[in-house]
Design an enzyme around this catalytic site. Sequence first.
Site, PDB file in Angstrom:
ATOM      1  N   HIS A 184       0.979  -1.323   0.134  1.00 23.08           N
ATOM      2  CA  HIS A 184       0.026  -0.204  -0.043  1.00 23.08           C
ATOM      3  C   HIS A 184       0.968   1.284   0.039  1.00 23.08           C
ATOM      4  O   HIS A 184       0.415   2.353  -0.270  1.00 23.08           O
ATOM      5  CB  HIS A 184      -1.216  -0.194   1.183  1.00 23.08           C
ATOM      6  CG  HIS A 184      -0.330   0.033   2.598  1.00 23.08           C
ATOM      7  ND1 HIS A 184       0.259  -0.788   3.172  1.00 23.08           N
ATOM      8  CD2 HIS A 184      -0.048   1.224   3.301  1.00 23.08           C
ATOM      9  CE1 HIS A 184       0.416  -0.485   4.611  1.00 23.08           C
ATOM     10  NE2 HIS A 184       0.651   0.872   4.551  1.00 23.08           N
ATOM     11  N   ASP A 205       0.234  -7.825   1.178  1.00 21.39           N
ATOM     12  CA  ASP A 205       0.671  -6.402   1.384  1.00 21.39           C
ATOM     13  C   ASP A 205       2.019  -6.012   1.425  1.00 21.39           C
ATOM     14  O   ASP A 205       2.690  -5.591   2.391  1.00 21.39           O
ATOM     15  CB  ASP A 205      -0.100  -5.872   2.599  1.00 21.39           C
ATOM     16  CG  ASP A 205      -0.157  -4.534   2.870  1.00 21.39           C
ATOM     17  OD1 ASP A 205       0.105  -3.704   1.631  1.00 21.39           O
ATOM     18  OD2 ASP A 205      -0.088  -3.853   3.899  1.00 21.39           O
ATOM     19  N   SER A 240       4.718   2.423   7.920  1.00 18.30           N
ATOM     20  CA  SER A 240       4.423   1.289   7.090  1.00 18.30           C
ATOM     21  C   SER A 240       5.557   0.927   6.249  1.00 18.30           C
ATOM     22  O   SER A 240       6.248   1.702   5.560  1.00 18.30           O
ATOM     23  CB  SER A 240       3.210   1.593   6.329  1.00 18.30           C
ATOM     24  OG  SER A 240       2.009   1.602   7.107  1.00 18.30           O
TER      25      SER A 240
END
Length: 581
Positions: A308, A341, A424
């Site tokens: 992402h 992911d 992230s």
Amino acid sequence: MNDGKPTDRKPKWWSRPASTPLPAPHRPVAYEAADPAAGEGDFTLAAPAAPQTTGTAPEAATAQDPSVPAGPPQAADTTDIGVTGIAVADGAETAELPVTPSVPQQARPLHEPDEYRTPPYGGPGPWAPAPPVQHPVASAAHGAPAPPHQPHAPAPQAPQQQTQPLPHGPAPHAPAPLPAPQQTPAQWVQYDPWTSHGAPLSVVAEPQAKPRRRSRGLALAGVLAFALVTGVLGGVIGSYVERNGGLTTIELPQAGSGDTVRAPESVAGIAASALPSVVTIHVSGGGSSGTGTGFVLDTRGHILTNNHVVDAASSAGDISVTFSSGETSSAKLIGKDTGYDLAVVQVTGVSNLKPLPLGNSDDVRVGDPVVAIGAPFDLQNTVTSGIISAKERPITAGGEKGDGSDVSYVDALQTDAPINPGNSGGPLVDSRARVIGINSAIRAADSGTGGEGGQAGSIGLGFAIPINQGKRVAEELINTGKATHPVIGVSLDMQFSGDGARVGEKGKDGSASITPGGPAAKAGIRPGDVITKVDGQRVHNGEELIVKIRAHRPGDKLELTVVRAGKEQTKTLTLGSSQGT
């Protein structure tokens, strides 16, 4: 007090007679100047001598003169009767005055009886002082100073001079009118009965009123101003002294430069070891942009991050990488996988790359210390610390597309190390600075909105993809550009509300729910079976079953516990493989 008896000294003016003799015929009284040098207004009262047995005919005739009115008896000796210097002397030559007939020889008071014992108004009483002679103060009136006060001395006996009889009327010693003073009105004549006899009167000028109110006001204003200035000055000095501890320059003790080496297992030691391998990733494309973190996998420039983070540049976009040293380089996308992911990018032309060592997430225990490194809200090289809060947390992330194609299933490590948007893709390292997870998701206290840019902040619930899973996926992405997913070959009923994961009656688009010849079909699983355990671990819904399966590699064997018609059965199968997206 004397009571009228003759003494060596003359009786004072307040003396009163001890007894009153019978009245005698009035004898002529004459005034004469006592001393020509005494000045104007100084007179001596000459009184006839007391009757003698022998005397001159004129004296007897005078005493028998009935034309002279009778008066009060006079003392034989010289008597000081006032502060004006008027006296009666024996033997003085007098002018003859008519003598009134003698009164009956009967004692009578000098004045009418007075119950208040005060002299009658209009004249002096027998014990009252005679009014003093008022001297003109011409010199004072014209502005010259008044003559100094001279103590009174008894006037010497002057040679007998021709005296002039005085007519009856006001006493010659009555105050003479003062000439109109040519000076300010604020003056008056001061009379003091206690001064010496014959002393001239003095003119006292009234003191001018001074503007005391204004002077007091100025003085008060000066005092207040002084108090204000001193107060402010004192406050400034006090504040300076309080802050600096005195009026001298303060030098605080400080440790000199010394040992900066930290233990490798400390947070500072871990950060010093891991930071050179952590990078900040900026992505733009497709009308969006984002910031994330990654870490170096090898010396060839491969960097692992979250899908992402780089999703905006998947088709056509720009990716730049900034190292902890501040050096920046462009990067290209090597591969990505939505289900896990994870994504891999590569930089070129960068030397001295330091790969971050990888740990074993299967060996992690709850309570182990960990350190998270990243760029939360684009604040690069941020270090936070915490512990492993839990293991094998089944979480799902994504789902913004609505078709489920972007949903990721992670059997995650839970940590309380603060993780925020921008962390992230960054590494979660253990006490040896080895990567044990990839920071991917956080649990927000609200619906996920809020914080900067509408993103939620950390509340101490962060989740990381175990590095064992991340390593396999990264290797596949680097080698083939795609990642494989382990599968059992069934379609699950995601609407099932019971405990466990139920196999659907029909698959997607009305197809069969069990793939013919697939792992589940070979193991004897049927539509409607409810899977409750995977390798003995309980699963409560379809998402948890997917997470448990994807935590393994394709080809691994699993033991499934299923419930069919209310009875539990155990099925063993070998995981298949599917191509990820």
